[in-house]
Design a protein around this motif. Structure first.
Motif, short mmCIF file in Angstrom:
data_model
loop_
_atom_site.label_atom_id
_atom_site.label_comp_id
_atom_site.label_asym_id
_atom_site.label_seq_id
_atom_site.Cartn_x
_atom_site.Cartn_y
_atom_site.Cartn_z
N ARG A 1 1.03 -0.97 -0.06
CA ARG A 1 -0.06 -0.01 0.11
C ARG A 1 0.91 1.30 0.07
N LEU A 2 2.10 1.24 0.29
CA LEU A 2 3.02 2.33 0.20
C LEU A 2 3.02 2.76 -1.01
N ASP A 3 3.07 2.19 -2.25
CA ASP A 3 2.89 2.92 -3.49
C ASP A 3 1.83 3.56 -3.98
N GLU A 4 0.62 3.36 -3.01
CA GLU A 4 -0.47 3.99 -3.14
C GLU A 4 -0.34 5.66 -2.55
N THR A 5 0.58 5.82 -2.11
CA THR A 5 0.69 7.22 -1.53
C THR A 5 1.41 8.24 -2.22
N THR A 6 1.85 7.74 -3.45
CA THR A 6 2.53 8.66 -4.30
C THR A 6 1.43 9.65 -4.99
N PHE A 7 1.99 10.97 -5.53
CA PHE A 7 1.15 11.82 -6.25
C PHE A 7 0.34 11.41 -7.02
N ILE A 8 0.82 10.25 -8.09
CA ILE A 8 -0.05 9.73 -9.07
C ILE A 8 -1.26 8.96 -8.72
N HIS A 9 -0.93 8.23 -7.60
CA HIS A 9 -2.07 7.50 -6.83
C HIS A 9 -3.04 8.50 -6.16
N ARG A 10 -2.70 9.61 -5.46
CA ARG A 10 -3.47 10.28 -4.90
C ARG A 10 -4.25 11.03 -5.84
N MET A 11 -3.84 11.57 -7.05
CA MET A 11 -4.61 12.12 -8.15
C MET A 11 -5.63 11.23 -8.99
N PHE A 12 -4.95 10.10 -9.48
CA PHE A 12 -5.75 9.23 -10.47
C PHE A 12 -6.22 7.88 -9.69
N GLY A 13 -6.04 7.71 -8.55
CA GLY A 13 -5.99 6.41 -7.85
C GLY A 13 -7.53 6.37 -7.23
N GLY A 14 -8.43 5.26 -7.61
CA GLY A 14 -9.47 4.97 -6.85
C GLY A 14 -9.58 3.43 -6.47
N TYR A 15 -10.75 3.03 -6.01
CA TYR A 15 -10.91 1.55 -5.72
C TYR A 15 -12.14 1.28 -6.36
N LEU A 16 -12.13 -0.09 -7.06
CA LEU A 16 -13.23 -0.57 -7.48
C LEU A 16 -13.71 -1.92 -6.41
N ARG A 17 -15.05 -1.99 -6.29
CA ARG A 17 -15.77 -3.16 -5.56
C ARG A 17 -16.34 -4.22 -6.48
#
Length: 137
Positions: free
Chosen positions: A1-17
């Motif tokens: 989950r550490l890679d989900e804290t980058t700028f790219i993940h904060r801007m373009f990242g979401g979660y599917l259920r």
């Protein structure tokens, strides 16, 4: 989950259920997966808008006959429904339009996006998207 804290993940990242609903006992099983973009299939003749592509992306799928679901609650192989939805939307949504079909090549035509559109019924509560115009396939 550490890679989900980058700028790219904060801007373009979401979660599917991905939710599987047992039709026998009513139990829901949820799986959450991160995403950076959504791939929407627009190669079907019936798909003439981004909203229609979202509806196809999030439509319920029936699991029966050969692909029955093994329910963790009732411990049996049962018929079930499966649905993919946007659980946590990104700040900026990146959409990939899949315009090709196997053996048929590129599909021509226009994808219409009139005025503004929201896809709150495909996603988490309160999510709104705004845009306009046409997207050339």
């Amino acid at each position: 989950r550490l890679d989900e804290t980058t700028f790219i993940h904060r801007m373009f990242g979401g979660y599917l259920r991905s939710q599987v609903h047992c039709t026998r006992c009513g139990h829901n099983s949820n799986t959450y997966d991160p995403f950076l973009d959504l791939s929407l299939e627009v190669s079907k003749k019936s798909c003439t808008s981004i909203s229609a592509a979202f509806a196809d992306f999030t439509r319920k799928e029936t699991l029966d006959t050969e692909n029955k679901y093994e329910c963790s609650s009732c411990k049996k192989r049962v018929c079930a429904t499966k649905q993919l939805t946007v659980f946590r939307p990104p700040l900026s949504l990146c959409i990939q339009l899949k315009r090709f079909t196997f053996g048929a090549g590129s599909v021509g035509g226009l994808i219409h996006n009139k005025g503004g559109w929201g896809y709150g019924h495909f996603a988490g509560k309160g999510m709104r998207m705004r845009g306009g115009g046409k997207i050339q396939k």
